[in-house]
Design a protein around this motif. Structure first.
Motif, PDB file in Angstrom:
ATOM      1  N   SER A 183       0.863  -1.184   0.000  1.00  6.35           N
ATOM      2  CA  SER A 183       0.000   0.000   0.000  1.00  6.35           C
ATOM      3  C   SER A 183       0.902   1.238   0.000  1.00  6.35           C
ATOM      4  CB  SER A 183      -0.902  -0.001   1.244  1.00  6.35           C
ATOM      5  OG  SER A 183      -1.749   1.127   1.217  1.00  6.35           O
ATOM      6  N   ILE A 213      -1.239  -0.938  -4.145  1.00  6.81           N
ATOM      7  CA  ILE A 213      -2.592  -0.511  -3.824  1.00  6.81           C
ATOM      8  C   ILE A 213      -2.492   0.744  -2.967  1.00  6.81           C
ATOM      9  CG2 ILE A 213      -3.457  -2.877  -3.908  1.00  6.81           C
ATOM     10  CD1 ILE A 213      -3.538  -2.740  -0.791  1.00  6.81           C
ATOM     11  N   ASP A 215      -4.277   2.614   0.749  1.00  7.68           N
ATOM     12  CA  ASP A 215      -5.229   2.567   1.857  1.00  7.68           C
ATOM     13  C   ASP A 215      -6.492   3.322   1.460  1.00  7.68           C
ATOM     14  OD1 ASP A 215      -3.275   1.303   3.272  1.00  7.68           O
ATOM     15  OD2 ASP A 215      -3.252   2.719   4.947  1.00  7.68           O
ATOM     16  N   ASP A 217      -8.639   2.132  -0.760  1.00  3.52           N
ATOM     17  CA  ASP A 217      -9.153   1.494  -1.976  1.00  3.52           C
ATOM     18  C   ASP A 217     -10.117   0.374  -1.602  1.00  3.52           C
ATOM     19  OD1 ASP A 217      -7.598   3.134  -3.505  1.00  3.52           O
ATOM     20  OD2 ASP A 217      -6.134   1.607  -4.093  1.00  3.52           O
ATOM     21  N   THR A 218     -11.105   0.151  -2.447  1.00  2.00           N
ATOM     22  CA  THR A 218     -12.045  -0.947  -2.207  1.00  2.00           C
ATOM     23  C   THR A 218     -12.166  -1.887  -3.413  1.00  2.00           C
ATOM     24  OG1 THR A 218     -13.883   0.457  -2.931  1.00  2.00           O
ATOM     25  CG2 THR A 218     -13.440   0.369  -0.562  1.00  2.00           C
ATOM     26  N   GLU A 243      -8.042  -3.509   3.671  1.00  2.00           N
ATOM     27  CA  GLU A 243      -7.648  -3.755   2.285  1.00  2.00           C
ATOM     28  C   GLU A 243      -7.252  -5.219   2.092  1.00  2.00           C
ATOM     29  OE1 GLU A 243      -6.497  -1.162   4.122  1.00  2.00           O
ATOM     30  OE2 GLU A 243      -7.742   0.375   3.168  1.00  2.00           O
TER      31      GLU A 243
END
Length: 401
Positions: A183, A213, A215, A217-218, A243
């Motif tokens: 992340s 990715i 923090d 994000d979904t 996550e």
């Protein structure tokens, strides 16, 4: 004339009563102030709301349990311990505000927190400048104690734990190839990925792909799609639990069977609340785990008390390390016979073979702890309506070398 004398007399009486009342208020207030001054205030820096609340709330539970035990035993130097709590809401922007308020408004002598590396690094310079002890009960990343000689922590370091876990995955699980997920807006994750990279290289494990990715994000469909068609034994995931759970849900959705391994940033029931069955078999390392086979009387006492107050739920690393953090500070104050952080700081720095509920702790010259073992936990179904729990997969020895 009589009326004038009567009025004068009444006036004197009224002023006298007011003066007496004022004296009474002053005495009362003075006593209250004296009582407040007698308390030893230890601040809690952490989240009670927001994305990291799971860490903060457990740390706070442990801190309050420690204060209760200390006060039940007569306090420290004849004074009661009071935990002063606030909530930065998992926001970087609020961490410095809360830290400043704890020090300058609440006049704490020490701060326990933050449980995360990134927010600890925001708060630590403020504590250092004000010469107030800050002891993190969860920050495991790099660049924390280097901020100054008032900064400590009691948690097992990633730099020691991640290589030990990598060695275990290589030698015991036979992992030869992994995918690495970082992340990139999370200091903890970026730092942990670097430590894992060095360890994977040391033990001859190939990183077949690296995915980034963030923090918050979904949707991880793009990153997971990038894993398809590649051969690897497991996923090294260095971010947080929210996550992590959603990422693994996407992994299963796209038909892959590998499990993940990561640090204590994944240590929360939220991991399976988000990931459900997709995270079964996932592994998380931690510096504390309830272990009925090896726990001593002190640790068992802590676990029993925690369970009785929390519907039989077992404590995790954050509550246990929060408990030990307050006890370490209390013992340092007692040994130094002073509540002045500039004095008991030296006593805390000299901690050696101290027995806490998380194990035996020695503070090294750089104010880093050495603790062993590191526990590798695995998510397992309980067989009770789809619920899940942590089970101990291995207790791995840790050395400082």
């Amino acid at each position: 004339m009589v009326n004038k004398k009567l009025i004068a007399l009444l006036t004197v009486l009224i002023f006298s009563l007011v003066a007496l009342a004022g004296c009474g208020s002053s005495d009362s207030g003075g006593k209250q102030q004296t009582k407040a001054d007698d308390a030893i205030k230890i601040g809690f820096l952490g989240a009670k709301t927001g994305g990291h609340a799971s860490y903060g709330l457990e740390t706070l539970k442990g801190m309050k349990m420690a204060a209760e035990d200390i006060n039940a035993g007569g306090g420290i130097l004849g004074k009661e311990v009071v935990i002063v709590e606030d909530d930065h809401g998992s926001k970087n922007s609020e961490a410095s505000t809360v830290t400043d308020k704890l020090i300058n408004n609440n006049k704490v002598v020490a701060i326990v927190g933050d449980p995360t590396t990134g927010l600890t690094k925001i708060a630590a310079p403020i504590a250092q400048d004000n010469q107030v002890v800050l002891l993190s009960a969860g920050a495991v990343g790099t660049g924390v104690v280097e901020i100054g000689d008032f900064i400590f922590r009691d948690t097992l370091l990633d730099a020691l734990a991640a290589p030990a876990v990598t060695k275990y995955c290589t030698e015991e699980l036979g992992w030869k190839k992994v995918a690495l997920v970082t992340s990139i807006n999370n200091d903890y994750s970026v730092g942990l990925s670097k430590i894992f990279k060095d360890a994977l290289n040391k033990y001859g494990v190939e990183i077949v792909t690296e995915q980034q990715i963030k923090d918050g994000d979904t949707n991880f469909s793009a990153q997971v799609t990038n894993l398809t068609g590649k051969e690897f034994d497991g996923i090294v995931f260095t971010g947080y639990y929210t996550e992590g759970g959603l990422f693994m849900k996407e992994v299963r959705k796209q038909g892959m069977k590998q499990v993940l391994v990561g640090g204590d940033g994944l240590l929360s029931p939220v991991l399976w609340e988000m990931g459900e069955a997709a995270v079964e078999g996932s592994m998380v390392y931690t510096g504390f785990a309830p272990d009925t086979k090896t726990d001593n009387a002190k640790t068992k006492g802590f676990i029993d008390k925690y369970q009785s107050a929390n519907d039989n739920k077992l404590p995790d690393m954050f509550s246990a390390q929060g408990y030990d953090a307050v006890m370490l500070i209390a013992d340092a104050i007692k040994n130094a016979q002073s509540t002045d952080p500039k004095v008991f700081r030296d006593s805390l720095a000299q901690t050696k073979d101290w027995q806490g509920v998380t194990g035996t702790i020695t503070i090294r010259e750089n104010r880093e702890p050495i603790k062993s073992p590191v526990y590798l936990l695995e998510v397992a179904p309980t067989g009770d309506g789809g619920s899940r729990e942590w089970t101990i997969k291995a207790a791995i020895p840790v050395t400082a070398d």
